[in-house]
Design an enzyme around this catalytic site. Structure first.
Site, mmCIF file in Angstrom:
data_model
loop_
_atom_site.group_PDB
_atom_site.id
_atom_site.type_symbol
_atom_site.label_atom_id
_atom_site.label_comp_id
_atom_site.label_asym_id
_atom_site.label_seq_id
_atom_site.Cartn_x
_atom_site.Cartn_y
_atom_site.Cartn_z
ATOM 1 N N TYR A 127 -11.339 -8.307 4.077
ATOM 2 C CA TYR A 127 -10.137 -7.919 3.808
ATOM 3 C C TYR A 127 -9.057 -8.626 4.777
ATOM 4 O O TYR A 127 -9.009 -8.391 5.826
ATOM 5 C CB TYR A 127 -9.828 -6.472 4.150
ATOM 6 N N ASP B 9 5.501 -1.956 3.987
ATOM 7 C CA ASP B 9 6.168 -3.317 3.397
ATOM 8 C C ASP B 9 7.450 -2.799 2.662
ATOM 9 O O ASP B 9 7.497 -2.015 1.809
ATOM 10 C CB ASP B 9 5.309 -3.745 2.583
ATOM 11 N N ASP C 127 7.325 -4.220 7.948
ATOM 12 C CA ASP C 127 7.426 -5.602 7.525
ATOM 13 C C ASP C 127 8.507 -5.714 6.786
ATOM 14 O O ASP C 127 8.560 -5.184 5.340
ATOM 15 C CB ASP C 127 6.285 -6.044 6.886
ATOM 16 N N ASP D 152 1.339 -0.240 8.270
ATOM 17 C CA ASP D 152 2.583 -0.685 8.100
ATOM 18 C C ASP D 152 3.364 -0.275 6.777
ATOM 19 O O ASP D 152 2.409 -0.057 5.983
ATOM 20 C CB ASP D 152 2.597 -2.187 8.425
ATOM 21 N N SER E 266 0.734 -1.316 -0.097
ATOM 22 C CA SER E 266 0.000 -0.037 -0.034
ATOM 23 C C SER E 266 0.773 1.339 -0.085
ATOM 24 O O SER E 266 0.425 2.384 -0.793
ATOM 25 C CB SER E 266 -0.779 0.049 1.235
ATOM 26 N N LYS F 98 -10.585 -0.653 -0.678
ATOM 27 C CA LYS F 98 -9.900 -1.261 0.594
ATOM 28 C C LYS F 98 -10.639 -0.909 1.763
ATOM 29 O O LYS F 98 -10.838 -1.762 2.709
ATOM 30 C CB LYS F 98 -8.337 -0.864 0.682
#
Length: 713
Positions: free
Chosen positions: A239, A116, A169, A114, A103, A230
């Site tokens: 989701y 990624d 992450d 978070d 995202s 989303k």
């Protein structure tokens, strides 16, 4: 671009698309009307008011955190280069890069989301020792780093942590280069040369994100639409990739395909067309943004002609970067059914919005999961402390999807499950606690009465799979049990108390408006019953807790229907008392094991079942009931290790019943999609007559031609 400071100006009519996006021609190249532009402004305002955009200060903080992590990994690689005896010049040139995906890379992240991230390092820095040990220790010693959790055995190995409050992450990929250049092109296929499968999966997060942005006609419209969808998916409970629904990359691919089919549409149009397209999509036809092509590197790509496992996928959504894979392999028959129903719900609301009969806020009404079924499966997860619970819950949650698949398998799809991807916490418990729920109902359209679904062995098998956790610690326990709707614990409701049941007239009106499923599964028992066990163990006769007459009256059989019986846990030593209503009653005895954290009896729910649990250091549980699927502790003793044993640690059998009532006439079960009140078998493509490249386009031709035959699309 919409920001938290304000809205975008009215959008000018876009120019006609000059190129074809995707594997088929667009359905429509029409641009927006004045009404479409106005609806887009209203939608953007709703998204801003909903708090989906982060402030400039938060955005700047994220950039700062990424820069600091980038410097940390550079220093880490230089340190390893020096320790391995490379020259001073090699140490100076040693490098590692941080890339983002998900995202954040797509520009649709919100406050608190978070990031990624992918760390790309040289060939001599490995994942197992250097990343998950040395870098892990470096991060663990930093004050800014909290909640550090390595997950080396995941499908995509990842290290999770918070850096200065920002959730990260972090993945790692070691490429076949001694020096990682600063201008590395992550989309270059040559990076996949001589690397293992986990590295390919790690690299593909970034490669897929970049390809998506290249394959959509208008990035700004794509981002606004994806942000909207989303948010909708989270509000409607669909989701969650780990639960068997769709995650961020899946929703991005679905939205991108709609953008290709309507290249000149603005976000309000794209949201509406999204629901129209996927309400009518003939699964398991795949969603693809580009053709699937083989490559000389030899990695396996999604191809149901060659790979038998690919033929079992229910909702294929194919990634656009080589090697092309199905990103939605977790979807099951049950979760596909739920998503198709939610697509229909969204389509109905959007039609009303376009007719000025509804506003955008109606689309995002939360799904009333705990009012949609009569019976639920409750999974309670407990641990000694918060840190243990975080690791234990992550493992259990990753396996919950298997429970849905097992129930589908063992009941031949006749018992439908709706896993809800939301975590609930009972703050009254003294031990760290988390709970998940699953709605249960008989397959829609089935009129068979009195049918029994024996899922005792299913739950037993699930427990054994959970007990394979390699990092188990004392106090890590799991309890699985059935609860009826009226026995749901108060903490699952937003205001902490149960909602009053609507009148029959109101319920019928709701059924007419919303595509909710319902079914009578006369189930009692809860993970909360282990709270009563301590009182029983202190000398209170279980028959004094709830007299037999009371137990028999708690779950009266509906007069207007006969429900199938769901036998929920492994009967071993209990002796059921048959009631005159057609289901069994049992008194279940459990081993006397101490309660970790000593939870108080008054926190127990009012369910009529006390279900047996046995586990080391567990929260014990015992009770009566019309039904108990199972309430299982983590049995780690030798005598509790074999299925079918007479060990009292095994769950005692009770009975639950299911009703064929439903608030929706549409659904998907056992591979069939119900449309317009009738079951229609899912189309199976004949893949024998064309090449892979032809297959990529052929299987999606319908999405343009199907809708040109008088459809509103």
């Amino acid at each position: 671009m919409v920001s938290s400071e304000g809205l975008s100006a009215p959008l000018p009519p876009p120019q006609a698309a000059t190129r074809q996006y995707g594997v088929t021609k667009p359905i429509s190249t029409a641009g927006p009307t004045e009404a479409d532009i106005q609806r887009t402004l209203e939608l953007e305002k709703f998204l801003v008011d909903a708090g989906l955009y982060e402030s400039k200060e938060d955005a700047d903080k994220r950039e700062e955190v990424l820069q600091r992590i980038g410097q940390i990994v550079k220093d880490w690689v230089k340190q390893l280069t020096r320790l391995r005896g490379y020259t001073d010049q090699m140490v100076e040139d040693a490098n590692a890069l941080i890339f983002t995906f998900g995202s954040y890379r797509l520009g649709v992240h919100g406050p608190g989301a978070d990031i990624d991230t992918l760390c790309v390092g040289p060939s001599y820095v490995n994942r197992e020792e250097d990343f998950f040990f040395i870098l892990h220790n470096i991060l663990a010693e930093m004050e800014e780093v909290t909640e550090l959790q390595p997950v080396p055995d995941a499908h995509v190995p990842v290290m999770k942590f918070k850096f200065d409050g920002i959730s990260i992450d972090l993945l790692y990929a070691s490429i076949s280069l001694l020096v990682v250049p600063e201008d590395l092109d992550i989309s270059d296929v040559s990076l996949l040369y001589d690397v293992d499968e986990p590295t390919v999966r790690s690299l593909n997060g970034c490669r897929v994100a970049d390809q998506i942005l290249k394959l959509v006609p208008n990035i700004e419209h794509f981002c606004t639409t994806l942000r909207c969808l989303k948010f909708w998916a989270k509000r409607r409970g669909v989701y969650s990739n780990v639960t068997g629904f769709l995650g961020g990359v899946n929703w991005a691919l679905l939205v991108a395909r709609v953008c290709q089919l309507y290249p000149n549409a603005v976000p309000s149009m794209l949201v509406s067309r999204f629901f129209r397209v996927y309400t009518q999509w003939r699964w398991p036809n795949p969603v693809m943004l580009c053709a699937i092509e083989e490559d000389e590197l030899g990695f396996s790509v999604w191809d149901p002609r060659k790979n038998p496992r690919d033929r079992t996928h229910h909702m294929p959504i194919i990634t656009p970067a080589y090697p092309c894979m199905n990103s939605s392999y977790n979807v099951s028959q049950s979760t596909l059914r739920v998503m198709v129903e939610q697509f229909r719900y969204g389509n109905n609301i959007c039609e009303e919005v376009e007719l000025n009969k509804a506003r955008w806020c109606a689309l995002f009404e939360p799904y009333l999961f705990f009012e949609s079924y009569k019976n639920y499966l409750q999974v309670d997860i407990v641990a000694a402390d918060v840190d243990d619970l975080r690791a234990w819950k992550g493992w259990v949650e990753s396996r919950l999807r298997q429970l849905t698949l097992m129930i589908e398998r063992d009941t031949l799809g006749m018992l439908q499950c709706h896993p809800y991807p939301h975590e609930y916490v009972d703050t009254n418990k003294q031990c760290a606690h988390s709970a998940f729920f699953m709605g249960l109902q008989r397959k829609q359209g089935e009129k068979t009465q009195g049918q029994q679904f024996d899922i005792r062995g299913t739950v037993d098998e699930f427990r054994h799979s959970i007990n394979m956790y390699l990092f188990w610690k004392p106090g890590m326990e799991i309890y699985v049990s059935h609860v009826r709707r009226r026995q749901l614990p108060p903490y699952v409701f937003p205001d902490g108390c149960k909602r009053p049941r609507p009148s029959r007239i109101m319920a019928q009106q709701q059924a007419d408006k919303l595509p909710y499923d319902d079914g009578e599964v006369s189930v009692t028992g809860s993970g909360e019953r282990h709270l009563k066990r301590k009182k029983d163990l202190d000398g209170v006769d279980v028959n004094q807790v709830m007299p037999l007459e009371k137990r028999q009256s708690l779950s009266p059989q509906p007069r207007d229907s006969v429900s199938p019986v769901i036998i929920s846990d492994k009967a071993s030593s209990a002796s059921p008392e048959q009631s005159d209503k057609g289901f069994s009653m049992e008194v279940v005895e459990s081993n006397k094991r101490p309660l970790l954290g000593e939870m108080e009896p008054e926190y127990a729910s009012n369910s009529s079942t006390i279900t047996n649990v046995t586990s080391k250091g567990s929260c014990d549980d015992a009770g009566f009931g019309s039904v108990a699927v199972s309430s299982e502790g983590n049995t780690r003793s030798v005598e509790g290790s074999s299925v079918g044993s007479n060990n009292p640690g095994y769950l005692q059998g009770d009975v639950c019943e299911a009703d064929s009532e439903s608030l929706s006439d549409n659904g998907c079960g056992n591979g069939n999609l119900q449309q317009d009140g009738s079951q229609e078998a899912l189309e199976v493509l004949d893949l024998s007559s064309f090449t892979l490249t032809e297959f990529s386009a052929e299987c999606c031709i319908w999405d343009a031609t199907q809708f040109q035959r008088g459809s509103k699309l």
